[in-house]
Design a protein around this motif. Structure first.
Motif, PDB file in Angstrom:
ATOM      1  N   ALA A  92      10.285  41.433  72.094  1.00 15.99           N
ATOM      2  CA  ALA A  92       9.601  41.360  70.806  1.00 15.99           C
ATOM      3  C   ALA A  92       8.480  40.334  70.841  1.00 15.99           C
ATOM      4  O   ALA A  92       7.365  40.589  70.357  1.00 15.99           O
ATOM      5  CB  ALA A  92      10.607  41.027  69.707  1.00 15.99           C
ATOM      6  N   VAL A  93       8.751  39.162  71.411  1.00 17.85           N
ATOM      7  CA  VAL A  93       7.725  38.113  71.506  1.00 17.85           C
ATOM      8  C   VAL A  93       6.551  38.593  72.360  1.00 17.85           C
ATOM      9  O   VAL A  93       5.375  38.392  72.006  1.00 17.85           O
ATOM     10  CB  VAL A  93       8.333  36.822  72.072  1.00 17.85           C
ATOM     11  N   ALA A  94       6.860  39.253  73.483  1.00 19.67           N
ATOM     12  CA  ALA A  94       5.787  39.753  74.348  1.00 19.67           C
ATOM     13  C   ALA A  94       4.931  40.787  73.631  1.00 19.67           C
ATOM     14  O   ALA A  94       3.694  40.777  73.758  1.00 19.67           O
ATOM     15  CB  ALA A  94       6.383  40.348  75.622  1.00 19.67           C
ATOM     16  N   LEU A  95       5.553  41.673  72.867  1.00 17.44           N
ATOM     17  CA  LEU A  95       4.777  42.652  72.093  1.00 17.44           C
ATOM     18  C   LEU A  95       3.892  41.956  71.071  1.00 17.44           C
ATOM     19  O   LEU A  95       2.721  42.322  70.886  1.00 17.44           O
ATOM     20  CB  LEU A  95       5.724  43.621  71.391  1.00 17.44           C
ATOM     21  N   LEU A 109       0.918  40.465  72.753  1.00 11.20           N
ATOM     22  CA  LEU A 109      -0.043  41.477  73.191  1.00 11.20           C
ATOM     23  C   LEU A 109      -0.811  42.090  72.020  1.00 11.20           C
ATOM     24  O   LEU A 109      -1.813  42.766  72.229  1.00 11.20           O
ATOM     25  CB  LEU A 109       0.670  42.580  73.967  1.00 11.20           C
ATOM     26  N   GLY A 110      -0.329  41.866  70.808  1.00 10.74           N
ATOM     27  CA  GLY A 110      -1.043  42.347  69.633  1.00 10.74           C
ATOM     28  C   GLY A 110      -0.488  43.600  69.014  1.00 10.74           C
ATOM     29  O   GLY A 110      -1.106  44.149  68.085  1.00 10.74           O
ATOM     30  N   SER A 111       0.684  44.073  69.467  1.00  4.46           N
ATOM     31  CA  SER A 111       1.288  45.247  68.843  1.00  4.46           C
ATOM     32  C   SER A 111       2.029  44.846  67.575  1.00  4.46           C
ATOM     33  O   SER A 111       2.775  43.864  67.583  1.00  4.46           O
ATOM     34  CB  SER A 111       2.291  45.904  69.804  1.00  4.46           C
ATOM     35  N   PRO A 112       1.863  45.576  66.470  1.00 14.07           N
ATOM     36  CA  PRO A 112       2.684  45.313  65.278  1.00 14.07           C
ATOM     37  C   PRO A 112       4.156  45.497  65.638  1.00 14.07           C
ATOM     38  O   PRO A 112       4.568  46.576  66.085  1.00 14.07           O
ATOM     39  CB  PRO A 112       2.207  46.366  64.279  1.00 14.07           C
ATOM     40  N   THR A 113       4.948  44.436  65.463  1.00 15.96           N
ATOM     41  CA  THR A 113       6.310  44.411  65.978  1.00 15.96           C
ATOM     42  C   THR A 113       7.254  43.791  64.964  1.00 15.96           C
ATOM     43  O   THR A 113       6.902  42.843  64.261  1.00 15.96           O
ATOM     44  CB  THR A 113       6.369  43.577  67.280  1.00 15.96           C
ATOM     45  N   ASP A 162      22.028  27.964  62.750  1.00 15.97           N
ATOM     46  CA  ASP A 162      22.047  26.632  63.353  1.00 15.97           C
ATOM     47  C   ASP A 162      20.659  26.254  63.857  1.00 15.97           C
ATOM     48  O   ASP A 162      19.686  27.014  63.682  1.00 15.97           O
ATOM     49  CB  ASP A 162      23.110  26.537  64.457  1.00 15.97           C
ATOM     50  N   GLY A 163      20.548  25.067  64.464  1.00 18.33           N
ATOM     51  CA  GLY A 163      19.243  24.595  64.905  1.00 18.33           C
ATOM     52  C   GLY A 163      18.587  25.508  65.914  1.00 18.33           C
ATOM     53  O   GLY A 163      17.369  25.743  65.861  1.00 18.33           O
ATOM     54  N   PHE A 164      19.369  26.043  66.846  1.00 23.61           N
ATOM     55  CA  PHE A 164      18.818  26.983  67.821  1.00 23.61           C
ATOM     56  C   PHE A 164      18.324  28.246  67.124  1.00 23.61           C
ATOM     57  O   PHE A 164      17.268  28.800  67.465  1.00 23.61           O
ATOM     58  CB  PHE A 164      19.866  27.341  68.875  1.00 23.61           C
ATOM     59  N   GLY A 165      19.100  28.713  66.148  1.00 22.91           N
ATOM     60  CA  GLY A 165      18.681  29.903  65.411  1.00 22.91           C
ATOM     61  C   GLY A 165      17.374  29.697  64.675  1.00 22.91           C
ATOM     62  O   GLY A 165      16.510  30.586  64.647  1.00 22.91           O
ATOM     63  N   GLU A 166      17.215  28.515  64.084  1.00 23.76           N
ATOM     64  CA  GLU A 166      15.956  28.220  63.392  1.00 23.76           C
ATOM     65  C   GLU A 166      14.795  28.216  64.380  1.00 23.76           C
ATOM     66  O   GLU A 166      13.696  28.693  64.079  1.00 23.76           O
ATOM     67  CB  GLU A 166      16.057  26.881  62.663  1.00 23.76           C
ATOM     68  N   ALA A 167      15.029  27.696  65.582  1.00 21.42           N
ATOM     69  CA  ALA A 167      13.982  27.700  66.606  1.00 21.42           C
ATOM     70  C   ALA A 167      13.641  29.119  67.041  1.00 21.42           C
ATOM     71  O   ALA A 167      12.466  29.447  67.281  1.00 21.42           O
ATOM     72  CB  ALA A 167      14.430  26.867  67.803  1.00 21.42           C
ATOM     73  N   GLY A 183       9.992  30.956  66.660  1.00 26.70           N
ATOM     74  CA  GLY A 183       9.274  31.559  67.780  1.00 26.70           C
ATOM     75  C   GLY A 183       8.778  32.953  67.453  1.00 26.70           C
ATOM     76  O   GLY A 183       7.648  33.329  67.825  1.00 26.70           O
ATOM     77  N   LEU A 184       9.590  33.734  66.763  1.00 30.08           N
ATOM     78  CA  LEU A 184       9.157  35.068  66.347  1.00 30.08           C
ATOM     79  C   LEU A 184       7.964  34.977  65.402  1.00 30.08           C
ATOM     80  O   LEU A 184       6.956  35.691  65.558  1.00 30.08           O
ATOM     81  CB  LEU A 184      10.307  35.802  65.661  1.00 30.08           C
TER      82      LEU A 184
END
Length: 314
Positions: free
Chosen positions: A43-46, A49-53, A62-67, A71-72
């Motif tokens: 998903a991040v790579a798409l 690259l500019g694809s609507p995703t 949790d903290g990792f989930g928020e990170a 990122g998304l």
């Protein structure tokens, strides 16, 4: 819009290769947390690259989930389909071999992504739906993802599958192989590493198995060969291959996920996000699609962790 369905997790990546033998450093390498998970990386790579995703998953609060959520959002991925839960984030401890290849140990018990539930609907704007990795193994979420695959394929959505085998998470290899074969009639494009193809084939020759998988439903099977490149087998008996783009490999984390994204992004450029359109692609078009994917994966391999390229880098 392309929807990617599956897990998001944290990779714990060593800051240097571990050493062995009499001269080994007694200190263990530090483990650096990196956002990851095959579908998450795709998903991040798409997005880059500019694809609507959009990303369809269940992520911890949790903290990792928020990170992971941040990122998304940083890379323009729609998170409206993300479910949230208070359970901890899945952890994957990576080990990096001298050639840059990665192995993983997983901490998955009681984690948020395992509790994914089938969404009532997906947006009408969905043009493709991508699946893969741990999310298709770990119950009860695996059955929900499988139901999503079958439901959306039945209504004509173009689906892609990258099993991205993690053997340590599969208690019954034969049962998983049978389940994999049951997915194929609902898959428009199947992508596999050669290692995964060999494991899924079992005692059978992987090339013969790939032809059988192709006959079961997908319009094409794409095979990755590491630094040797990428090939495709098509339903009409054809196929072609492109060489890998040569770079100094730091590690291979996220390379296959980048291939998934690049394939979808470039197929969209050829207006080929349907099984019928994929079946009609000629060799020149496939060489363009595969070559783009090979270049994108090479960029990911040239830096640590799953860091797929932005469009400007290609």
């Amino acid at each position: 819009m392309i929807v990617v369905a599956g897990e998001a997790l944290i990779d714990l990546v060593p800051d240097r290769p571990a050493t062995a033998g009499p001269a080994a450093d007694p200190a263990l390498p530090a483990l650096l947390p990196r956002r990851g998970g095959g579908p998450y990386n795709t998903a991040v790579a798409l997005g880059r690259l500019g694809s609507p995703t959009a990303f369809c998953s269940r992520i911890s609060t949790d903290g990792f989930g928020e990170a992971l959520m941040a990122g998304l959002q940083e890379d323009g991925v729609d998170t409206a389909l993300v479910q949230r839960g208070a359970e901890p984030t899945t952890l994957a401890v990576a080990s990096i071999a001298p050639d840059g290849s990665a192995g993983y140990g997983f901490y998955v018990e009681g984690t948020a992504d395992r509790l994914f539930e089938l969404p009532a609907t997906l947006p009408d704007s969905v043009t493709a739906l991508s699946f893969g990795t741990c999310s298709l193994v770990l119950e009860p979420g695996a059955s929900a993802y499988e139901a999503l695959l079958r439901r959306e394929a039945a209504r004509g959505v173009f689906t892609t599958l990258d099993p991205n085998i993690r053997t340590g998470l599969i208690p019954d290899a034969d049962a998983y192989r049978a389940r994999f074969r049951g997915w194929l009639p609902h898959v428009g494009l199947l992508k596999l590493s050669m290692e995964d193809a060999a494991w899924l084939a079992g005692a059978q020759d992987p090339a013969a198995a790939a032809r059988e998988w192709l006959a079961a439903g997908p319009a094409a099977v794409v095979l990755t060969h590491g630094r040797d490149g990428i090939s495709v087998l098509t339903r009409d008996g054809g196929g072609c291959a492109v060489p890998g783009a040569q770079v100094e490999v730091v590690d291979t984390i996220g390379a296959g996920d980048t291939v998934n994204a690049a394939l979808l992004h470039r197929l969209a450029a050829h207006e080929a996000l349907s099984a019928d359109a994929v079946a009609k692609l000629d060799e020149a078009a496939w060489r363009d699609v595969l070559g783009f994917a090979a270049r994108a994966a090479a960029v990911t391999c040239s830096r640590p962790g799953a860091q797929p390229p932005y469009a400007a880098e290609l």
